[in-house]
Structure formats: C-alpha cells, structure tokens
Design an enzyme around this catalytic site. Structure first.
Site, PDB file in Angstrom:
ATOM      1  N   MET A   1       0.850  -1.189   0.000  1.00 32.79           N
ATOM      2  CA  MET A   1       0.000   0.000   0.000  1.00 32.79           C
ATOM      3  C   MET A   1       0.892   1.248   0.000  1.00 32.79           C
ATOM      4  O   MET A   1       0.475   2.322   0.444  1.00 32.79           O
ATOM      5  CB  MET A   1      -0.931  -0.006   1.208  1.00 32.79           C
ATOM      6  CG  MET A   1      -1.915  -1.175   1.143  1.00 32.79           C
ATOM      7  SD  MET A   1      -3.466  -0.859   1.974  1.00 32.79           S
ATOM      8  CE  MET A   1      -2.892  -0.628   3.636  1.00 32.79           C
ATOM      9  N   GLY A   2       2.124   1.115  -0.487  1.00 33.06           N
ATOM     10  CA  GLY A   2       3.019   2.269  -0.540  1.00 33.06           C
ATOM     11  C   GLY A   2       3.552   2.609   0.839  1.00 33.06           C
ATOM     12  O   GLY A   2       3.577   1.767   1.729  1.00 33.06           O
TER      13      GLY A   2
ATOM     14  N   HIS B   1       9.016   1.177   3.355  1.00 29.68           N
ATOM     15  CA  HIS B   1      10.145   1.273   4.287  1.00 29.68           C
ATOM     16  C   HIS B   1      11.076   0.094   4.039  1.00 29.68           C
ATOM     17  O   HIS B   1      10.829  -0.723   3.129  1.00 29.68           O
ATOM     18  CB  HIS B   1       9.644   1.332   5.735  1.00 29.68           C
ATOM     19  CG  HIS B   1       8.686   0.229   6.089  1.00 29.68           C
ATOM     20  ND1 HIS B   1       9.045  -1.101   6.119  1.00 29.68           N
ATOM     21  CD2 HIS B   1       7.368   0.253   6.405  1.00 29.68           C
ATOM     22  CE1 HIS B   1       8.004  -1.842   6.458  1.00 29.68           C
ATOM     23  NE2 HIS B   1       6.962  -1.040   6.620  1.00 29.68           N
TER      24      HIS B   1
ATOM     25  N   HIS C   1       9.651  -3.367   3.321  1.00 29.01           N
ATOM     26  CA  HIS C   1       9.174  -3.631   1.956  1.00 29.01           C
ATOM     27  C   HIS C   1      10.360  -3.887   1.033  1.00 29.01           C
ATOM     28  O   HIS C   1      10.317  -4.776   0.184  1.00 29.01           O
ATOM     29  CB  HIS C   1       8.405  -2.417   1.411  1.00 29.01           C
ATOM     30  CG  HIS C   1       7.145  -2.097   2.142  1.00 29.01           C
ATOM     31  ND1 HIS C   1       7.017  -0.993   2.957  1.00 29.01           N
ATOM     32  CD2 HIS C   1       5.947  -2.722   2.181  1.00 29.01           C
ATOM     33  CE1 HIS C   1       5.792  -0.940   3.444  1.00 29.01           C
ATOM     34  NE2 HIS C   1       5.120  -1.984   3.004  1.00 29.01           N
TER      35      HIS C   1
ATOM     36  N   GLN D   1     -10.170  -1.976   2.763  1.00 29.89           N
ATOM     37  CA  GLN D   1      -9.705  -2.558   4.018  1.00 29.89           C
ATOM     38  C   GLN D   1      -9.650  -1.538   5.162  1.00 29.89           C
ATOM     39  O   GLN D   1      -9.087  -1.809   6.217  1.00 29.89           O
ATOM     40  CB  GLN D   1      -8.381  -3.291   3.824  1.00 29.89           C
ATOM     41  CG  GLN D   1      -7.185  -2.465   3.425  1.00 29.89           C
ATOM     42  CD  GLN D   1      -6.016  -3.335   2.978  1.00 29.89           C
ATOM     43  OE1 GLN D   1      -5.991  -3.845   1.881  1.00 29.89           O
ATOM     44  NE2 GLN D   1      -5.021  -3.505   3.831  1.00 29.89           N
TER      45      GLN D   1
ATOM     46  N   ASP E   1       2.429  -9.109   9.281  1.00 30.81           N
ATOM     47  CA  ASP E   1       0.963  -9.265   9.274  1.00 30.81           C
ATOM     48  C   ASP E   1       0.682 -10.758   9.163  1.00 30.81           C
ATOM     49  O   ASP E   1       0.278 -11.257   8.112  1.00 30.81           O
ATOM     50  CB  ASP E   1       0.361  -8.501   8.098  1.00 30.81           C
ATOM     51  CG  ASP E   1       0.596  -7.009   8.227  1.00 30.81           C
ATOM     52  OD1 ASP E   1      -0.047  -6.389   9.077  1.00 30.81           O
ATOM     53  OD2 ASP E   1       1.462  -6.482   7.512  1.00 30.81           O
TER      54      ASP E   1
HETATM   55  O1  PAF Z   1      -0.155  -5.635   3.809  1.00 34.72           O
HETATM   56  C1  PAF Z   1      -0.529  -4.748   3.014  1.00 34.72           C
HETATM   57  O2  PAF Z   1       0.196  -3.780   2.721  1.00 34.72           O
HETATM   58  C2  PAF Z   1      -1.929  -4.829   2.415  1.00 34.72           C
HETATM   59  O3  PAF Z   1      -2.837  -5.378   3.312  1.00 34.72           O
HETATM   60  C3  PAF Z   1      -1.952  -5.565   1.068  1.00 34.72           C
HETATM   61  C4  PAF Z   1      -1.562  -7.018   1.221  1.00 34.72           C
HETATM   62  C5  PAF Z   1      -1.023  -4.883   0.075  1.00 34.72           C
HETATM   63  C6  PAF Z   1      -3.379  -5.530   0.486  1.00 34.72           C
HETATM   64  O4  PAF Z   1      -3.821  -4.222   0.292  1.00 34.72           O
END
Ligand code: PAF
Length: 276
Positions: free
Chosen positions: A29-30, A33, A36, A60, A148
């Site tokens: 979701m951008g 950091h 990622h 979400q 997560d």
């Molecule tokens: O973990 C995330 O950043 C989001 O929940 C995902 C998996 C990109 C879905 O929008």
C-alpha cells in the site's frame, strides 16, 4: 529501467513478454520502508522479473480508520524501488473498483478472531484486493511479510481455496535495533510513544520464555497484557498464543505456535508476532 503502469491492461501487456523467466510480485500500500525493500530483494531470488503493486485499498479501511489520512508517497516510493523492482503497478481507485463493482471475497478459517474482532471489515477487503491483484498480474510467486501474520495465513487460504496458480512466500519481519517491528505506522509515533513501542517486542519475548518455562499459556498471555498496560499501551486488544498453522487456540506447546499481539499507544495501533 523500472517502468510504472496504472491500468490492468498495461500491466498484462508489460508482463506478457516477461512471463517465460518468472514473475515475483510484492503487493503493497506504498509508504515503503526497509521492510518492503527487503521483500522486494527477496522477490529477486525467486524470479527474473520483480513487480511491486502500490495501491491504498479503501476496502480494508473502516470509516473511522481514516483512509484519507493514510500516507501517499508515490514519488518517494518509486525512488526507493528504482534498481530493486522492474515494474510498478500503481492503479487509481477507479481502475480497481470501477462504477458498479460488486464483488467481495470472504475468507473463513484463519480470518476468524484476532484482527477480525477489532477490524471486522479488514480481511474481506484484503482478500478481495489480493485476489484481484493476483488475477491481474498472474505472478509465479507473491511475497507477504510475516509482520501481518494473520493476513499471510488468510492469503494462503484464499490462494489454496481458489486454486490460484501462485506460490505464496512469507518473509520474516524486519526490526529496528531495539526490536520494534518495521511498520509504516511507526512514523505516527511521538518520541515518547516510540520509547513505549519498543517494549512490545521485549514483552512478547518475555511471554514466550514464560510460556516455555511454565507451560501455562494463559498465564503468560495475561502477564504480557499486564506488562504492556503498565508501560503505557492502552488498550491492549489481544496477546494470544495460537497454533502457527491455522491460529486455532491451543492449551499446550505441543506443535509450532505463534504469539500474536495488537495494542494501541495514543492514536497508533501496533501489531507484532513471533514464533515459539
Ligand atoms: O499488507 C498490506 O500492505 C496490504 O494489506 C496488502 C496485502 C497490500 C493488500 O492491500
């Protein structure tokens, strides 16, 4: 040279000549950091082409969770990805949810409880966007952070149930020197809150040690909740030790287990988890 596309049609056209040597995808979701970036480098070891999606998914967020305030840092994100990714898919909301969009994917199994008790809309939003992204890009592998953990299990369940032809890889949580799990939400913490946040991982490690030493999982969980409250978390949503495969409640450590926690400091809600 990294390329950015914004429509599903452009994405498919860009990926078509690259399929032969494999595609690894990192959905995000951008607000990228180092956590990622480590997923993106790991993606490189699985396929020749690395695709990152950047989409802040309104589905979400609950109305009170302020989707509008969620950070959008596309230029900085693209800079971070240059040299690490080959292709970025950065659609707008209308591309993903055009007028008349009326499909929601609901996953059972591991989505029950924990995050769902506090964010009931969350996993349907995640499952719907993840399914859409995986169908649009059809990667060979897709990487998700263990940070997560419940989301990772929900995605695995989704892929298994719908027989999506993609391998899901969970990557270990990256941590600051003091053990705080990297998260875009850490940016919201004041200096004082940042000090409190660092206690979360320490208290979870203590709970693991206690659960192993005493064997009483419920006592270890409730001591952790007390310790978190004492250092300034309020409220503590949960601290729980579960079966690591399906998050079912367990009474003893007779199988791989996971401790999972969610707690708030001021306006920021942090989650963390660790293997036992
Ligand atoms: O973990 C995330 O950043 C989001 O929940 C995902 C998996 C990109 C879905 O929008």
């Amino acid at each position: 040279m990294m390329k950015t596309v914004t429509t599903v049609a452009e994405l498919r056209a860009a990926l078509a000549p690259l399929r032969q040597n494999g595609i690894a995808m990192v959905p995000t979701m951008g607000a990228l950091h180092a956590g990622h970036v480590s997923l993106v480098s790991e993606a490189r070891s699985h396929a020749d082409t690395v695709l990152v999606s950047i989409f802040v998914n309104p589905a979400q967020f609950a109305p009170h969770e302020d989707f509008a305030a969620s950070p959008r840092t596309l230029d900085a994100d693209l800079e971070r990805l240059a040299g690490a990714a080959d292709l970025v898919f950065a659609p707008n909301t209308r591309e993903i949810y055009p007028d008349g969009f009326a499909t929601t994917i609901t996953v059972g199994g591991p989505s029950a409880g924990l995050e769902t008790d506090f964010r009931p809309h969350f996993f349907a939003g995640v499952a719907t966007i993840v399914a859409k992204l995986l169908i649009a890009a059809a990667p060979n592998v897709a990487l998700f952070g263990e940070k997560d953990y419940q989301q990772l299990l929900v995605v695995r369940q989704l892929v298994r149930d719908l027989a999506l032809p993609v391998q899901i890889i969970g990557a270990p949580t990256l941590r600051e020197a003091d053990g705080l799990a990297l998260s875009s939400r850490n940016a919201y913490l004041s200096a004082a809150e940042r000090g409190i946040a660092a206690r979360l991982n320490v208290i979870l490690k203590d709970a693991i040690a206690q659960a192993r030493a005493m064997g009483n999982l419920r006592a270890a969980e409730s001591q952790a909740i007390t310790a978190l409250t004492q250092v300034g978390f309020a409220p503590v949503d949960y601290v729980t030790i579960r079966d690591a495969q399906d998050l079912a409640p367990i009474a003893t450590l007779d199988r791989p287990a996971r401790i999972l926690a969610a707690a708030r400091i001021g306006k920021t809600r942090l989650i963390d988890n660790m293997a036992l």
